[in-house]
Motif scaffolding. Structure first.
Motif, PDB file in Angstrom:
ATOM      1  N   TYR A  76      -2.806   6.710  -2.024  1.00  0.00           N
ATOM      2  CA  TYR A  76      -3.155   5.986  -3.192  1.00  0.00           C
ATOM      3  C   TYR A  76      -3.880   4.675  -3.107  1.00  0.00           C
ATOM      4  CZ  TYR A  76      -0.008   9.693  -5.320  1.00  0.00           C
ATOM      5  OH  TYR A  76       0.453  10.503  -5.775  1.00  0.00           O
ATOM      6  N   ASP A  77      -4.826   4.509  -3.652  1.00  0.00           N
ATOM      7  CA  ASP A  77      -5.563   3.256  -3.809  1.00  0.00           C
ATOM      8  C   ASP A  77      -4.948   2.685  -5.035  1.00  0.00           C
ATOM      9  OD1 ASP A  77      -6.900   0.884  -4.020  1.00  0.00           O
ATOM     10  OD2 ASP A  77      -9.155   1.863  -3.370  1.00  0.00           O
TER      11      ASP A  77
ATOM     12  N   ALA B  48      -5.828  -7.446  -3.005  1.00  0.00           N
ATOM     13  CA  ALA B  48      -4.846  -7.348  -2.129  1.00  0.00           C
ATOM     14  C   ALA B  48      -3.971  -8.428  -1.442  1.00  0.00           C
ATOM     15  CB  ALA B  48      -5.129  -6.134  -1.182  1.00  0.00           C
TER      16      ALA B  48
ATOM     17  N   PRO C  95       0.931  -1.156  -0.022  1.00  0.00           N
ATOM     18  CA  PRO C  95      -0.012   0.027  -0.009  1.00  0.00           C
ATOM     19  C   PRO C  95       0.714   1.230  -0.006  1.00  0.00           C
ATOM     20  CG  PRO C  95      -0.224  -1.004   2.001  1.00  0.00           C
ATOM     21  CD  PRO C  95       0.726  -2.027   1.266  1.00  0.00           C
TER      22      PRO C  95
ATOM     23  N   ARG D 138      -7.266   0.526  -7.086  1.00  0.00           N
ATOM     24  CA  ARG D 138      -8.323   1.389  -7.729  1.00  0.00           C
ATOM     25  C   ARG D 138      -7.860   1.926  -9.005  1.00  0.00           C
ATOM     26  NH1 ARG D 138     -12.881   2.514  -9.555  1.00  0.00           N
ATOM     27  NH2 ARG D 138     -13.765   4.315  -9.429  1.00  0.00           N
TER      28      ARG D 138
END
Length: 127
Positions: free
Chosen positions: A87-88, A103, A83, A91
């Protein structure tokens, strides 16, 4: 049998995903970096790429853009275990065209559910 490419620089993760998918009846090839992954898509024409977003030499998002630009028809299942604050990344992968995202760490069951949903069940050969 459907051909799946796993593009991930973690040998252990690649190894267990390959073993699980092959046991379920899929043919599997692997790539350890983004350049190998893109070359394998061009050369082998897999129906699905399980694509780590963070790869050496060319990251998964760049690969997704190149697949689109070069009109290479392959489904993308984006995975990530890193991660980034603010920011995703998964996505973003979806916005760029990934048909599925997951994930790390994830279970064997989730891997198989996503693979089967994207390419259908493998046709097992009877002995």
């Amino acid at each position: 049998m459907p051909l799946i490419l796993i593009a991930d620089d973690d040998e252990e993760v690649c190894g267990w995903m390959q073993a699980v998918l092959e046991a379920d009846g899929y043919r599997v090839i692997v790539a350890a970096d983004g350049l190998q992954g893109l070359a394998s898509v061009r050369r082998e024409s897999p129906v699905l790429v399980i694509l780590d977003v963070y790869l050496p030499l060319r990251d998964g998002l760049e690969i997704m853009l190149q697949l689109h630009e070069q009109e290479l028809s392959v489904k993308v299942f984006a995975i990530s275990g890193q991660p980034v604050p603010g920011y995703d990344i998964l996505r973003i992968a979806s916005i760029l065209g990934a048909q599925a995202t997951l994930a790390k760490p994830f279970s064997i069951d989730r891997l198989l559910v996503e693979a089967r949903d994207l390419v259908g069940p493998a046709q097992r050969l009877c002995a």
